[in-house]
Design an enzyme around this catalytic site. Structure first.
Site, PDB file in Angstrom:
ATOM      1  N   ARG A 190     -34.296 -33.383 -36.738  1.00  0.00           N
ATOM      2  CA  ARG A 190     -35.337 -32.373 -36.526  1.00  0.00           C
ATOM      3  C   ARG A 190     -36.500 -32.578 -37.492  1.00  0.00           C
ATOM      4  O   ARG A 190     -37.657 -32.385 -37.123  1.00  0.00           O
ATOM      5  CB  ARG A 190     -34.734 -30.976 -36.656  1.00  0.00           C
ATOM      6  CG  ARG A 190     -35.700 -29.890 -36.269  1.00  0.00           C
ATOM      7  CD  ARG A 190     -35.016 -28.534 -36.072  1.00  0.00           C
ATOM      8  NE  ARG A 190     -35.560 -27.964 -34.860  1.00  0.00           N
ATOM      9  CZ  ARG A 190     -34.904 -27.228 -34.000  1.00  0.00           C
ATOM     10  NH1 ARG A 190     -33.637 -26.959 -34.185  1.00  0.00           N
ATOM     11  NH2 ARG A 190     -35.502 -26.760 -32.943  1.00  0.00           N
ATOM     12  N   PHE A 236     -37.170 -27.196 -28.059  1.00  0.00           N
ATOM     13  CA  PHE A 236     -35.837 -26.714 -28.437  1.00  0.00           C
ATOM     14  C   PHE A 236     -35.912 -25.291 -28.986  1.00  0.00           C
ATOM     15  O   PHE A 236     -36.932 -24.867 -29.522  1.00  0.00           O
ATOM     16  CB  PHE A 236     -35.237 -27.599 -29.536  1.00  0.00           C
ATOM     17  CG  PHE A 236     -34.679 -28.904 -29.061  1.00  0.00           C
ATOM     18  CD1 PHE A 236     -33.366 -28.999 -28.629  1.00  0.00           C
ATOM     19  CD2 PHE A 236     -35.465 -30.045 -29.064  1.00  0.00           C
ATOM     20  CE1 PHE A 236     -32.843 -30.214 -28.206  1.00  0.00           C
ATOM     21  CE2 PHE A 236     -34.956 -31.267 -28.645  1.00  0.00           C
ATOM     22  CZ  PHE A 236     -33.637 -31.347 -28.216  1.00  0.00           C
ATOM     23  N   HIS A 237     -34.793 -24.575 -28.911  1.00  0.00           N
ATOM     24  CA  HIS A 237     -34.631 -23.324 -29.640  1.00  0.00           C
ATOM     25  C   HIS A 237     -34.675 -23.657 -31.127  1.00  0.00           C
ATOM     26  O   HIS A 237     -34.417 -24.797 -31.512  1.00  0.00           O
ATOM     27  CB  HIS A 237     -33.271 -22.704 -29.265  1.00  0.00           C
ATOM     28  CG  HIS A 237     -33.106 -21.297 -29.711  1.00  0.00           C
ATOM     29  ND1 HIS A 237     -32.721 -20.971 -30.987  1.00  0.00           N
ATOM     30  CD2 HIS A 237     -33.284 -20.130 -29.048  1.00  0.00           C
ATOM     31  CE1 HIS A 237     -32.651 -19.649 -31.093  1.00  0.00           C
ATOM     32  NE2 HIS A 237     -32.993 -19.115 -29.936  1.00  0.00           N
ATOM     33  N   TYR A 238     -34.989 -22.684 -31.959  1.00  0.00           N
ATOM     34  CA  TYR A 238     -35.049 -22.956 -33.405  1.00  0.00           C
ATOM     35  C   TYR A 238     -33.669 -23.168 -34.020  1.00  0.00           C
ATOM     36  O   TYR A 238     -33.541 -23.694 -35.120  1.00  0.00           O
ATOM     37  CB  TYR A 238     -35.802 -21.850 -34.150  1.00  0.00           C
ATOM     38  CG  TYR A 238     -35.132 -20.496 -34.110  1.00  0.00           C
ATOM     39  CD1 TYR A 238     -34.150 -20.147 -35.040  1.00  0.00           C
ATOM     40  CD2 TYR A 238     -35.475 -19.561 -33.141  1.00  0.00           C
ATOM     41  CE1 TYR A 238     -33.534 -18.907 -34.996  1.00  0.00           C
ATOM     42  CE2 TYR A 238     -34.872 -18.319 -33.095  1.00  0.00           C
ATOM     43  CZ  TYR A 238     -33.901 -17.999 -34.023  1.00  0.00           C
ATOM     44  OH  TYR A 238     -33.291 -16.776 -33.981  1.00  0.00           O
ATOM     45  N   ARG A 239     -32.616 -22.799 -33.312  1.00  0.00           N
ATOM     46  CA  ARG A 239     -31.263 -22.974 -33.851  1.00  0.00           C
ATOM     47  C   ARG A 239     -30.767 -24.395 -33.629  1.00  0.00           C
ATOM     48  O   ARG A 239     -31.202 -25.089 -32.724  1.00  0.00           O
ATOM     49  CB  ARG A 239     -30.293 -21.998 -33.191  1.00  0.00           C
ATOM     50  CG  ARG A 239     -30.555 -20.573 -33.593  1.00  0.00           C
ATOM     51  CD  ARG A 239     -29.480 -19.646 -33.073  1.00  0.00           C
ATOM     52  NE  ARG A 239     -29.740 -18.304 -33.563  1.00  0.00           N
ATOM     53  CZ  ARG A 239     -29.647 -17.214 -32.822  1.00  0.00           C
ATOM     54  NH1 ARG A 239     -29.269 -17.294 -31.557  1.00  0.00           N
ATOM     55  NH2 ARG A 239     -29.900 -16.036 -33.341  1.00  0.00           N
TER      56      ARG A 239
END
EC number: 3.1.15.-
Length: 187
Positions: A112, A126-129
């Site tokens: 990331r 993407f989702h932040y998780r």
């Protein structure tokens, strides 16, 4: 077909660990359903980087990427980071709505970091998780060492192989480490 419960697994190989000075040289992606069944896989992309950058890799990266043939594939590739970013966005958007899937993989935070710098549109999809298999590995080492020791790692350091290995490792932890309870239908 898009499904908010699908998971997107990713792995990158880089010239080193520092996104300020190193670059992405290989990336691949796999989509699974929520039960970790593989639905689709992207192409494996070698991303062209300069000879100067490749010649300045540290000893570990030089040896590893040389042994796997990746360094030569990178030299011969015409793919740019921007081109690969768009191809992966197109692939991912077929299977997962924007910001629905966590970024899945092993030590995925490192990937990331590079994505933020070199493929920001992909990172933003993407989702932040993160769904990081290495978190379960670290917990199993501390709370159930036999489970951690029973994971077989090949460590090929090829993007697609590493993703498949991460999915298999997640299946292992699901079966042997996570508490199993009856599953409710996902809402």
């Amino acid at each position: 077909m898009q499904d908010k419960n699908n998971l997107c697994w990713l792995d990158m190989e880089m010239t080193g660990l520092n996104p300020e000075t190193d670059r992405i040289i290989e990336v691949a992606m796999i989509i699974t359903d929520s039960d970790l069944n593989v639905l689709a896989q992207s192409e494996v992309y070698a991303i062209h980087q300069s000879d100067e950058l490749l010649d300045n890799m540290d000893e570990w990266n030089t040896a590893t990427h040389g042994r796997t043939g990746l360094t030569q594939r990178v030299r011969e590739s015409s793919h740019t980071e921007a081109e690969v970013e768009q191809k992966l966005l197109d692939f991912m958007s077929e299977w997962v709505p924007r910001r629905a899937t966590p970024m899945c993989g092993n030590s995925i935070h490192q990937d990331r970091r590079f994505m933020v710098k070199y493929m920001p549109k992909l990172e933003n999809y993407f989702h932040y998780r993160n769904l990081d298999v290495s978190t379960l590995k670290e917990l199993a080492k501390r709370w159930n060492p036999p489970v951690a020791k029973s994971v077989v790692k090949r460590g090929s350091h090829k993007a697609l192989d590493d993703i498949l290995e991460s999915i298999e490792e997640m299946r292992h932890y699901r079966e042997h480490f996570l508490i199993s309870a009856p599953r409710a239908e996902a809402q």
